[in-house]
Design a protein around this motif. Structure first.
Motif, mmCIF file in Angstrom:
data_model
loop_
_atom_site.group_PDB
_atom_site.id
_atom_site.type_symbol
_atom_site.label_atom_id
_atom_site.label_comp_id
_atom_site.label_asym_id
_atom_site.label_seq_id
_atom_site.Cartn_x
_atom_site.Cartn_y
_atom_site.Cartn_z
ATOM 1 N N PHE A 39 -61.528 -22.687 -21.654
ATOM 2 C CA PHE A 39 -62.322 -23.713 -20.972
ATOM 3 C C PHE A 39 -63.272 -24.411 -21.950
ATOM 4 O O PHE A 39 -63.443 -25.634 -21.910
ATOM 5 C CB PHE A 39 -63.122 -23.092 -19.830
ATOM 6 C CG PHE A 39 -62.302 -22.621 -18.664
ATOM 7 C CD1 PHE A 39 -61.027 -23.107 -18.436
ATOM 8 C CD2 PHE A 39 -62.811 -21.671 -17.786
ATOM 9 C CE1 PHE A 39 -60.266 -22.673 -17.348
ATOM 10 C CE2 PHE A 39 -62.069 -21.228 -16.702
ATOM 11 C CZ PHE A 39 -60.791 -21.734 -16.477
ATOM 12 N N ALA A 40 -63.895 -23.635 -22.835
ATOM 13 C CA ALA A 40 -64.848 -24.201 -23.794
ATOM 14 C C ALA A 40 -64.156 -25.160 -24.768
ATOM 15 O O ALA A 40 -64.780 -26.089 -25.280
ATOM 16 C CB ALA A 40 -65.550 -23.086 -24.565
ATOM 17 N N ARG A 41 -62.884 -24.922 -25.038
ATOM 18 C CA ARG A 41 -62.112 -25.816 -25.916
ATOM 19 C C ARG A 41 -61.607 -27.045 -25.173
ATOM 20 O O ARG A 41 -60.941 -27.900 -25.765
ATOM 21 C CB ARG A 41 -60.915 -25.072 -26.518
ATOM 22 C CG ARG A 41 -61.276 -23.945 -27.477
ATOM 23 C CD ARG A 41 -60.047 -23.443 -28.239
ATOM 24 N NE ARG A 41 -59.010 -22.927 -27.355
ATOM 25 C CZ ARG A 41 -58.896 -21.644 -27.006
ATOM 26 N NH1 ARG A 41 -59.788 -20.747 -27.439
ATOM 27 N NH2 ARG A 41 -57.916 -21.253 -26.218
ATOM 28 N N GLY A 42 -61.870 -27.127 -23.874
ATOM 29 C CA GLY A 42 -61.384 -28.244 -23.086
ATOM 30 C C GLY A 42 -59.926 -28.107 -22.698
ATOM 31 O O GLY A 42 -59.258 -29.105 -22.412
ATOM 32 N N GLU A 43 -59.424 -26.858 -22.671
ATOM 33 C CA GLU A 43 -58.018 -26.616 -22.374
ATOM 34 C C GLU A 43 -57.888 -25.856 -21.054
ATOM 35 O O GLU A 43 -58.816 -25.158 -20.637
ATOM 36 C CB GLU A 43 -57.379 -25.763 -23.480
ATOM 37 C CG GLU A 43 -57.471 -26.360 -24.874
ATOM 38 C CD GLU A 43 -57.052 -25.357 -25.946
ATOM 39 O OE1 GLU A 43 -56.681 -24.211 -25.576
ATOM 40 O OE2 GLU A 43 -57.106 -25.712 -27.131
ATOM 41 N N PRO A 44 -56.740 -25.956 -20.390
ATOM 42 C CA PRO A 44 -56.496 -25.057 -19.261
ATOM 43 C C PRO A 44 -56.328 -23.630 -19.759
ATOM 44 O O PRO A 44 -55.867 -23.406 -20.883
ATOM 45 C CB PRO A 44 -55.199 -25.596 -18.655
ATOM 46 C CG PRO A 44 -54.515 -26.300 -19.778
ATOM 47 C CD PRO A 44 -55.608 -26.873 -20.641
ATOM 48 N N ALA A 45 -56.723 -22.665 -18.944
ATOM 49 C CA ALA A 45 -56.528 -21.251 -19.282
ATOM 50 C C ALA A 45 -55.160 -20.846 -18.752
ATOM 51 O O ALA A 45 -54.980 -20.683 -17.542
ATOM 52 C CB ALA A 45 -57.631 -20.402 -18.671
ATOM 53 N N ILE A 46 -54.209 -20.723 -19.665
ATOM 54 C CA ILE A 46 -52.826 -20.446 -19.281
ATOM 55 C C ILE A 46 -52.547 -18.968 -19.523
ATOM 56 O O ILE A 46 -52.598 -18.487 -20.651
ATOM 57 C CB ILE A 46 -51.853 -21.323 -20.082
ATOM 58 C CG1 ILE A 46 -52.176 -22.809 -19.841
ATOM 59 C CG2 ILE A 46 -50.416 -21.023 -19.696
ATOM 60 C CD1 ILE A 46 -51.418 -23.764 -20.726
ATOM 61 N N MET A 47 -52.250 -18.245 -18.457
ATOM 62 C CA MET A 47 -52.132 -16.800 -18.511
ATOM 63 C C MET A 47 -50.678 -16.379 -18.724
ATOM 64 O O MET A 47 -49.779 -16.882 -18.038
ATOM 65 C CB MET A 47 -52.628 -16.180 -17.205
ATOM 66 C CG MET A 47 -54.036 -16.579 -16.812
ATOM 67 S SD MET A 47 -55.251 -15.751 -17.835
ATOM 68 C CE MET A 47 -55.059 -14.057 -17.280
ATOM 69 N N PRO A 48 -50.421 -15.429 -19.623
ATOM 70 C CA PRO A 48 -49.051 -14.941 -19.800
ATOM 71 C C PRO A 48 -48.571 -14.100 -18.617
ATOM 72 O O PRO A 48 -47.386 -14.004 -18.350
ATOM 73 C CB PRO A 48 -49.141 -14.099 -21.071
ATOM 74 C CG PRO A 48 -50.581 -13.693 -21.171
ATOM 75 C CD PRO A 48 -51.362 -14.810 -20.572
ATOM 76 N N GLU A 49 -49.515 -13.470 -17.895
ATOM 77 C CA GLU A 49 -49.238 -12.725 -16.665
ATOM 78 C C GLU A 49 -50.562 -12.558 -15.931
ATOM 79 O O GLU A 49 -51.627 -12.891 -16.472
ATOM 80 C CB GLU A 49 -48.582 -11.383 -16.965
ATOM 81 C CG GLU A 49 -49.432 -10.413 -17.747
ATOM 82 C CD GLU A 49 -48.739 -9.059 -17.913
ATOM 83 O OE1 GLU A 49 -49.294 -8.078 -17.388
ATOM 84 O OE2 GLU A 49 -47.683 -8.986 -18.564
ATOM 85 N N PRO A 50 -50.563 -12.072 -14.696
ATOM 86 C CA PRO A 50 -51.816 -12.031 -13.928
ATOM 87 C C PRO A 50 -52.916 -11.175 -14.551
ATOM 88 O O PRO A 50 -54.099 -11.432 -14.337
ATOM 89 C CB PRO A 50 -51.386 -11.493 -12.565
ATOM 90 C CG PRO A 50 -49.953 -11.902 -12.443
ATOM 91 C CD PRO A 50 -49.393 -11.780 -13.831
ATOM 92 N N GLY A 51 -52.568 -10.121 -15.294
ATOM 93 C CA GLY A 51 -53.597 -9.303 -15.945
ATOM 94 C C GLY A 51 -54.324 -8.389 -14.978
ATOM 95 O O GLY A 51 -55.554 -8.432 -14.870
#
Length: 324
Positions: free
Chosen positions: A202-214
């Motif tokens: 988020f701080a980089r201005g990007e979506p947080a894309i998850m490899p799996e739910p975690g």
């Protein structure tokens, strides 16, 4: 009480310092790293009740002199928190810091009559056992695999053996998947939580894309710190080992979605097939830790669930905009 926290300017150390200071104690932070300016400003109102001492955890003479000045409790929080890459690069360092460096501290505590020592261990000590049961309690046989897990399990046994040999009032806690205020990766910590990685995206201005739910029993750092503080203060703990956990599992993806919902324009989602993501998981799924022992003996349970911790972290970041 006068409390010395080794590894005190690190992630968990700063959360614990805040809780102990708020409860009226005097706190000395001993760490190789200085107190971050943001933390210095945040804790400034505590004045002389907070001290920060820069030094290496392997400097036995300096540590003995510090403990000789008088303290009521010690928290062993200095550790190399290593994933596979750091283990490959610094195998000996993991064992040196996480096990061997504790021994002169324990011996100094015995010499100078320190009342309580709390060793911050890790749920990783359960190792492969975490995939074989539905919930991990303190009696579950451990099967540590990684050098980090082996080091934390060994630290527990070392602390317990010193207590048996010398009569010290020493105990260990197994912290599970902790995240929250003051978290930061570094040269001795290459396993940032998924929540930290979400916020960094988020701080980089990007979506947080998850490899799996975690899915994990994620535990908000102020909750973990409160539990440790209770054990620092406890008059006569009935056990030498306590789990500290949220007690149930929920996915980091859900947390990221809850945080994003508080900030229009942010997005947290699962990766599409073949889509790359900078967010990295650390280790396989592990069963949640039972907190029955802490709840039955001290009445402690975590206060922050998924949505509550997302809201609390959002409020914290408004006060510490430069942190991530």
């Amino acid at each position: 009480m006068r409390v010395v926290i080794f590894g005190g300017t690190g992630f968990v150390g700063l959360n614990l310092a805040e809780v102990l200071l708020a409860r009226g104690h005097e706190v000395t932070l001993y760490d190789r790293a200085p107190l971050p300016p943001s933390a210095q400003r945040s804790l400034a109102d505590y004045g002389a009740r907070l001290k920060a001492v820069q030094g290496d955890v392997t400097d036995a003479d300096t540590i003995d002199a510090l403990i000789a000045k008088g303290c009521d409790a010690i928290v062993l929080g200095a550790a190399v928190t290593a994933g596979d890459d750091l283990e490959r690069a610094s195998t000996a360092r993991v064992l040196e810091i996480n096990v061997m460096a504790q021994i002169p501290i324990l011996q100094a505590a015995i010499r100078h009559g320190v009342r309580r020592v709390v060793n911050l261990s890790s749920a990783s000590a359960y190792g492969a056992a975490g995939a074989r049961v539905d919930i991990l309690d303190e009696e579950t046989p451990c099967d540590p695999v990684s050098f980090y897990a082996i080091s934390k399990f060994t630290s527990e046994r070392s602390v317990a053996r010193h207590a048996e040999l010398f009569g010290g009032d020493f105990l260990s806690v197994r912290l599970t998947a902790v995240f929250g205020p003051w978290e930061r990766p570094g040269s001795v910590r290459d396993t940032p939580s998924l929540q930290y990685q979400i916020l960094a995206a988020f701080a980089r201005g990007e979506p947080a894309i998850m490899p799996e739910p975690g899915l994990r029993d994620w535990t908000y750092a102020p909750d973990a710190a409160e539990a440790v503080a209770i054990l620092v203060e406890a008059e006569r703990p009935r056990h030498r080992l306590y789990n500290i956990s949220n007690g149930g599992a929920w996915p980091a993806l859900q947390w990221g979605e809850a945080f994003a919902a508080l900030h229009p324009g942010l997005e947290c989602r699962l990766a599409a097939p073949g889509e790359k993501t900078a967010i990295k998981l650390h280790g396989p799924y592990r069963a949640p830790l039972s907190v029955t022992r802490m709840a039955d003996e001290f009445g402690w349970r975590a206060r922050f669930g998924c949505a509550e911790s997302a809201a609390a972290m959002s409020a914290w970041l408004k006060q510490h905009k430069e942190w991530i």
